[in-house]
Design an enzyme around this catalytic site. Structure first.
Site, PDB file in Angstrom:
ATOM      1  N   GLY A  17       1.016 -59.274   0.858  1.00  0.00           N
ATOM      2  CA  GLY A  17      -0.089 -58.416   0.430  1.00  0.00           C
ATOM      3  C   GLY A  17      -0.427 -58.682  -1.036  1.00  0.00           C
ATOM      4  O   GLY A  17       0.196 -59.532  -1.680  1.00  0.00           O
ATOM      5  N   TYR A 131      -4.562 -41.090   5.298  1.00  0.00           N
ATOM      6  CA  TYR A 131      -3.889 -42.094   4.466  1.00  0.00           C
ATOM      7  C   TYR A 131      -3.198 -41.412   3.280  1.00  0.00           C
ATOM      8  O   TYR A 131      -2.017 -41.659   3.007  1.00  0.00           O
ATOM      9  CB  TYR A 131      -4.911 -43.124   3.964  1.00  0.00           C
ATOM     10  CG  TYR A 131      -4.380 -44.040   2.882  1.00  0.00           C
ATOM     11  CD1 TYR A 131      -3.538 -45.108   3.181  1.00  0.00           C
ATOM     12  CD2 TYR A 131      -4.729 -43.836   1.536  1.00  0.00           C
ATOM     13  CE1 TYR A 131      -3.049 -45.945   2.172  1.00  0.00           C
ATOM     14  CE2 TYR A 131      -4.248 -44.664   0.531  1.00  0.00           C
ATOM     15  CZ  TYR A 131      -3.409 -45.714   0.858  1.00  0.00           C
ATOM     16  OH  TYR A 131      -2.930 -46.537  -0.133  1.00  0.00           O
ATOM     17  N   LYS A 135       0.797 -41.290   2.402  1.00  0.00           N
ATOM     18  CA  LYS A 135       1.364 -41.796   1.139  1.00  0.00           C
ATOM     19  C   LYS A 135       2.163 -40.690   0.451  1.00  0.00           C
ATOM     20  O   LYS A 135       3.238 -40.930  -0.086  1.00  0.00           O
ATOM     21  CB  LYS A 135       0.257 -42.314   0.207  1.00  0.00           C
ATOM     22  CG  LYS A 135      -0.474 -43.561   0.691  1.00  0.00           C
ATOM     23  CD  LYS A 135       0.426 -44.765   0.940  1.00  0.00           C
ATOM     24  CE  LYS A 135       1.075 -45.330  -0.282  1.00  0.00           C
ATOM     25  NZ  LYS A 135       1.892 -46.539   0.034  1.00  0.00           N
TER      26      LYS A 135
HETATM   27  N1  LIG Z   1      -5.210 -51.481  -2.098  1.00  0.00           N
HETATM   28  C1  LIG Z   1      -5.468 -50.424  -2.877  1.00  0.00           C
HETATM   29  O1  LIG Z   1      -6.597 -50.199  -3.328  1.00  0.00           O
HETATM   30  C2  LIG Z   1      -4.354 -49.485  -3.261  1.00  0.00           C
HETATM   31  C3  LIG Z   1      -4.652 -48.393  -4.103  1.00  0.00           C
HETATM   32  C4  LIG Z   1      -3.618 -47.542  -4.474  1.00  0.00           C
HETATM   33  C5  LIG Z   1      -2.336 -47.766  -4.014  1.00  0.00           C
HETATM   34  N2  LIG Z   1      -2.086 -48.824  -3.187  1.00  0.00           N
HETATM   35  C6  LIG Z   1      -0.716 -48.999  -2.695  1.00  0.00           C
HETATM   36  O2  LIG Z   1      -0.192 -50.205  -3.253  1.00  0.00           O
HETATM   37  C7  LIG Z   1       0.727 -50.786  -2.329  1.00  0.00           C
HETATM   38  C8  LIG Z   1       0.378 -52.243  -2.094  1.00  0.00           C
HETATM   39  O3  LIG Z   1      -0.955 -52.309  -1.600  1.00  0.00           O
HETATM   40  P1  LIG Z   1      -1.733 -53.697  -1.430  1.00  0.00           P
HETATM   41  O4  LIG Z   1      -3.101 -53.481  -1.945  1.00  0.00           O
HETATM   42  O5  LIG Z   1      -0.899 -54.800  -1.938  1.00  0.00           O
HETATM   43  O6  LIG Z   1      -1.795 -53.738   0.166  1.00  0.00           O
HETATM   44  P2  LIG Z   1      -2.135 -54.964   1.136  1.00  0.00           P
HETATM   45  O7  LIG Z   1      -2.705 -56.107   0.379  1.00  0.00           O
HETATM   46  O8  LIG Z   1      -2.895 -54.355   2.264  1.00  0.00           O
HETATM   47  O9  LIG Z   1      -0.689 -55.399   1.634  1.00  0.00           O
HETATM   48  C9  LIG Z   1       0.051 -54.605   2.517  1.00  0.00           C
HETATM   49  C10 LIG Z   1       1.199 -55.437   3.005  1.00  0.00           C
HETATM   50  O10 LIG Z   1       1.893 -54.672   4.006  1.00  0.00           O
HETATM   51  C11 LIG Z   1       2.187 -55.531   5.061  1.00  0.00           C
HETATM   52  N3  LIG Z   1       2.310 -54.860   6.334  1.00  0.00           N
HETATM   53  C12 LIG Z   1       1.465 -53.992   6.909  1.00  0.00           C
HETATM   54  N4  LIG Z   1       1.920 -53.654   8.127  1.00  0.00           N
HETATM   55  C13 LIG Z   1       3.079 -54.338   8.307  1.00  0.00           C
HETATM   56  C14 LIG Z   1       4.028 -54.428   9.350  1.00  0.00           C
HETATM   57  N5  LIG Z   1       3.881 -53.720  10.467  1.00  0.00           N
HETATM   58  N6  LIG Z   1       5.092 -55.236   9.190  1.00  0.00           N
HETATM   59  C15 LIG Z   1       5.261 -55.970   8.061  1.00  0.00           C
HETATM   60  N7  LIG Z   1       4.399 -55.929   7.048  1.00  0.00           N
HETATM   61  C16 LIG Z   1       3.319 -55.121   7.168  1.00  0.00           C
HETATM   62  C17 LIG Z   1       1.008 -56.482   5.141  1.00  0.00           C
HETATM   63  O11 LIG Z   1       1.394 -57.609   5.894  1.00  0.00           O
HETATM   64  P3  LIG Z   1       0.314 -58.705   6.375  1.00  0.00           P
HETATM   65  O12 LIG Z   1       0.055 -59.561   5.159  1.00  0.00           O
HETATM   66  O13 LIG Z   1       1.049 -59.415   7.456  1.00  0.00           O
HETATM   67  O14 LIG Z   1      -0.881 -57.956   6.848  1.00  0.00           O
HETATM   68  C18 LIG Z   1       0.775 -56.766   3.665  1.00  0.00           C
HETATM   69  O15 LIG Z   1       1.632 -57.797   3.252  1.00  0.00           O
HETATM   70  C19 LIG Z   1       0.684 -49.913  -1.078  1.00  0.00           C
HETATM   71  O16 LIG Z   1       1.737 -49.000  -1.128  1.00  0.00           O
HETATM   72  C20 LIG Z   1      -0.622 -49.172  -1.198  1.00  0.00           C
HETATM   73  O17 LIG Z   1      -0.603 -47.942  -0.518  1.00  0.00           O
HETATM   74  C21 LIG Z   1      -3.048 -49.705  -2.811  1.00  0.00           C
END
Ligand SMILES: NC(=O)c1ccc[n+]([C@@H]2O[C@H](COP(=O)([O-])OP(=O)(O)OC[C@H]3O[C@@H](n4cnc5c(N)ncnc54)[C@H](OP(=O)(O)O)[C@@H]3O)[C@@H](O)[C@H]2O)c1
Length: 297
Positions: A17, A131, A135
């Site tokens: 991710g 969501y 969280k």
């Molecule tokens: N994105 C935002 O705007 C945002 C904002 C605030 C906080 N956050 C938090 O920051 C953190 C990181 O977010 P991010 O933006 O890096 O998210 P992301 O790019 O969507 O990455 C999520 C990761 O989780 C993995 N994942 C999901 N389901 C899975 C499963 N069943 N088994 C194994 N892996 C799985 C995905 O794997 P795949 O690569 O295989 O899909 C991906 O590697 C999270 O806790 C999120 O809630 C994000």
């Protein structure tokens, strides 16, 4: 013997991710990093995760795996809860038994989104979406656990790679000469690289367990973020159909989505800055660096 800058065996979940990938880059020199792909360990399968941890015995667990499909969570709350609440709960339990440190990431979406003041770590949470609820449930279980833990709440994450607003805007800006972007949600666009860097620094300094906000300085709207992306991309030689100066703005009310978004996502950064003894850079300078990397300029 373990050197003073080594964290030993490091497990990164969600390593493909946005945040997980940057964690892999940042932590590679500082321990033995394993970041299993979803095909190796499906995080939905909590028994498989437990078995992997029992075998690897990590000393540091960085949990960047999450259900991040905000709208889809409204229809599939069980899936969101499994990834965002039950998984961190299991990780905290395992970290506690192993004497490991757990780092977990959370979101501005746990706050109610009203008013115009920045949320502090002790502000009351009241999520507006499934969501956000999932969280918050994850945060609460990690924060209540007796393992050494850091929970970082961040906002509007983007990166040079992955699925994110920066890349969507660049694509739309190349193809379309008119666009309307939401202008009444306020927050800080946060590059995944910054999250990984500050995670490293927090662990290096061995800061106390607890909840910390992590974002760049300053705030903007999605409209302001899009305008800055377009302006900087043009400065860097990108040819766009869109004119950033005439980019349309619309209120959230005119852009209905299944999940309600908070209007106020401002996060106060004083706790993390004071704890680490540094000043976090502003979102504009962070955007410029990420854009240069993405456009390969
Ligand atoms: N994105 C935002 O705007 C945002 C904002 C605030 C906080 N956050 C938090 O920051 C953190 C990181 O977010 P991010 O933006 O890096 O998210 P992301 O790019 O969507 O990455 C999520 C990761 O989780 C993995 N994942 C999901 N389901 C899975 C499963 N069943 N088994 C194994 N892996 C799985 C995905 O794997 P795949 O690569 O295989 O899909 C991906 O590697 C999270 O806790 C999120 O809630 C994000």
């Amino acid at each position: 013997m373990m050197s003073s800058n080594s964290f030993g065996r490091i497990l990164i979940l969600g390593g493909n991710g946005q945040v997980g990938f940057e964690l892999q880059r940042s932590f590679a020199p500082f321990g033995e990093v394993r970041a299993p792909r979803r095909s190796e360990v499906d995080a939905n399968d909590l028994q498989a995760v437990a078995a992997y941890i029992d075998e690897y015995q990590p000393q540091l667990i960085l949990n960047a795996a999450a259900w991040t499909a905000v709208d889809k969570a409204e229809d599939e709350p069980e899936g969101a809860m499994r990834l965002n609440a039950q998984l961190p709960s299991l990780l905290a339990e395992k970290a506690s038994v192993l004497g490991a440190t757990l780092v977990h990431y959370s979101s501005d979406y746990v706050y109610p989104g009203d008013g115009d003041q920045a949320w502090c770590e002790d502000s009351a949470a009241a999520p507006l979406s499934v969501y956000g609820q999932s969280k918050l449930a994850g945060d609460e279980t990690v924060l209540a656990s007796d393992c050494r833990h850091l929970v970082f709440r961040t906002s509007w994450v983007y990166a040079a790679r992955g699925n994110n607003f920066l890349k969507t805007m660049l694509k739309l800006g190349r193809d379309r000469d008119t666009l309307n972007i939401v202008n009444d949600q306020i927050g800080a666009p946060t590059p995944a690289r910054l999250i990984a860097q500050l995670t490293y620094e927090a662990l290096r300094q061995k800061i106390d367990s607890g909840l910390y906000h992590l974002a760049p300085q300053g705030t903007t709207s999605w409209h302001g973020f899009a305008q800055a992306i377009f302006r900087m991309a043009i400065e860097q030689g990108e040819v766009l159909a869109i004119n950033p100066e005439t980019l349309g703005g619309i209120p959230t009310a005119d852009y209905p989505t299944p999940a309600t978004r908070p209007l106020n996502s401002r996060l106060a950064l004083g706790k993390l800055e004071a704890t680490l003894g540094l000043t976090i850079p502003d979102w504009q300078s962070q955007l410029s660096l990420t854009l240069i990397e993405h456009l390969d300029r």
